[in-house]
Design a protein around this motif. Structure first.
Motif, PDB file in Angstrom:
ATOM      1  N   ASN A  82       0.626  -1.212  -0.135  1.00  0.00           N
ATOM      2  CA  ASN A  82       0.173   0.040   0.049  1.00  0.00           C
ATOM      3  C   ASN A  82       0.728   1.450  -0.182  1.00  0.00           C
ATOM      4  O   ASN A  82       0.292   2.390  -0.035  1.00  0.00           O
ATOM      5  N   HIS A  87       2.877   3.130  -6.612  1.00  0.00           N
ATOM      6  CA  HIS A  87       2.017   3.880  -7.602  1.00  0.00           C
ATOM      7  C   HIS A  87       2.872   4.606  -8.677  1.00  0.00           C
ATOM      8  O   HIS A  87       2.948   4.661 -10.124  1.00  0.00           O
ATOM      9  N   THR A 122       0.357  -4.293  -8.397  1.00  0.00           N
ATOM     10  CA  THR A 122      -1.024  -4.931  -7.875  1.00  0.00           C
ATOM     11  C   THR A 122      -2.014  -4.331  -9.171  1.00  0.00           C
ATOM     12  O   THR A 122      -1.956  -3.289  -9.588  1.00  0.00           O
ATOM     13  N   SER A 123      -3.145  -4.744  -9.193  1.00  0.00           N
ATOM     14  CA  SER A 123      -4.277  -4.461  -9.756  1.00  0.00           C
ATOM     15  C   SER A 123      -4.507  -2.836  -9.343  1.00  0.00           C
ATOM     16  O   SER A 123      -4.886  -2.142 -10.289  1.00  0.00           O
ATOM     17  N   GLU A 124      -4.670  -2.894  -8.295  1.00  0.00           N
ATOM     18  CA  GLU A 124      -4.885  -1.501  -7.747  1.00  0.00           C
ATOM     19  C   GLU A 124      -3.859  -0.416  -8.330  1.00  0.00           C
ATOM     20  O   GLU A 124      -4.284   0.615  -8.730  1.00  0.00           O
ATOM     21  N   GLN A 125      -2.653  -0.515  -8.093  1.00  0.00           N
ATOM     22  CA  GLN A 125      -1.422  -0.068  -8.767  1.00  0.00           C
ATOM     23  C   GLN A 125      -1.679   0.381 -10.180  1.00  0.00           C
ATOM     24  O   GLN A 125      -1.369   1.422 -10.744  1.00  0.00           O
ATOM     25  N   ARG A 127      -4.450   0.109 -12.092  1.00  0.00           N
ATOM     26  CA  ARG A 127      -5.660   0.904 -12.613  1.00  0.00           C
ATOM     27  C   ARG A 127      -5.104   2.565 -12.139  1.00  0.00           C
ATOM     28  O   ARG A 127      -5.540   3.169 -13.032  1.00  0.00           O
ATOM     29  N   HIS A 128      -4.331   2.647 -11.130  1.00  0.00           N
ATOM     30  CA  HIS A 128      -4.121   3.938 -10.670  1.00  0.00           C
ATOM     31  C   HIS A 128      -3.243   4.698 -11.829  1.00  0.00           C
ATOM     32  O   HIS A 128      -3.312   5.854 -12.161  1.00  0.00           O
ATOM     33  N   ASN A 131      -5.306   5.300 -15.180  1.00  0.00           N
ATOM     34  CA  ASN A 131      -6.442   6.089 -14.936  1.00  0.00           C
ATOM     35  C   ASN A 131      -5.631   7.524 -15.465  1.00  0.00           C
ATOM     36  O   ASN A 131      -5.078   8.225 -14.431  1.00  0.00           O
ATOM     37  N   CYS A 134      -5.697  10.451 -12.491  1.00  0.00           N
ATOM     38  CA  CYS A 134      -4.481  10.401 -11.522  1.00  0.00           C
ATOM     39  C   CYS A 134      -3.200  11.109 -11.871  1.00  0.00           C
ATOM     40  O   CYS A 134      -2.457  10.971 -11.059  1.00  0.00           O
TER      41      CYS A 134
END
Length: 135
Positions: A82, A87, A122-125, A127-128, A131, A134
């Motif tokens: 996290n 990112h 990660t998938s969240e990273q 996506r960030h 996008n 961002c």
């Protein structure tokens, strides 16, 4: 050991493969650890730094460390999924490979996402990074 740091498990596997007696190997490794010539924490720090500089993400680095015998408890101290820096790192890796323009079509977005996933983000990273809001 002169070229790079090694985990205790890595050294044990190498010595076992060369046919040394298991008890002798354990004794030598314990002695190396006591004299701070071998240290798993120092190994992790060097490994994470090296792999991060090569453009790999936290999931891939953690997987490689597990393969080298590092426990999840010790991993958690050095790799935080996290952490916002991941990112930024993912964005740098994507930009270095594909340029500064974000993809406009689905197919190219999927290709770039797969590349970042392979690199261990990660998938969240991902996506960030993908996008446009961002950036």
């Amino acid at each position: 050991m002169a070229r790079r740091e090694h985990s205790k498990t890595e050294l044990q596997r190498k010595l076992d493969a060369r046919g040394y007696e298991a008890q002798a190997v354990r004794t030598v490794l314990d002695q190396l650890e006591a004299e701070q010539l071998q240290n798993d924490e120092r190994f992790i720090e060097a490994f994470v730094h090296h792999r991060t500089d090569k453009g790999y993400g936290p999931c891939r680095i953690a997987q490689e460390l597990r393969q080298r015998g590092i426990s999840d408890n010790l991993l958690a101290t050095y790799i935080d999924l996290n952490e916002p820096a991941w990112h930024e790192r993912a964005a740098v890796v994507r930009q270095k490979r594909f340029g500064s323009e974000l993809p406009s079509d689905y197919r190219e977005r999927a290709r770039q996402s797969r590349f970042l996933q392979y690199r261990g983000f990660t998938s969240e990273q991902i996506r960030h990074v993908m996008n446009p809001a961002c950036h």
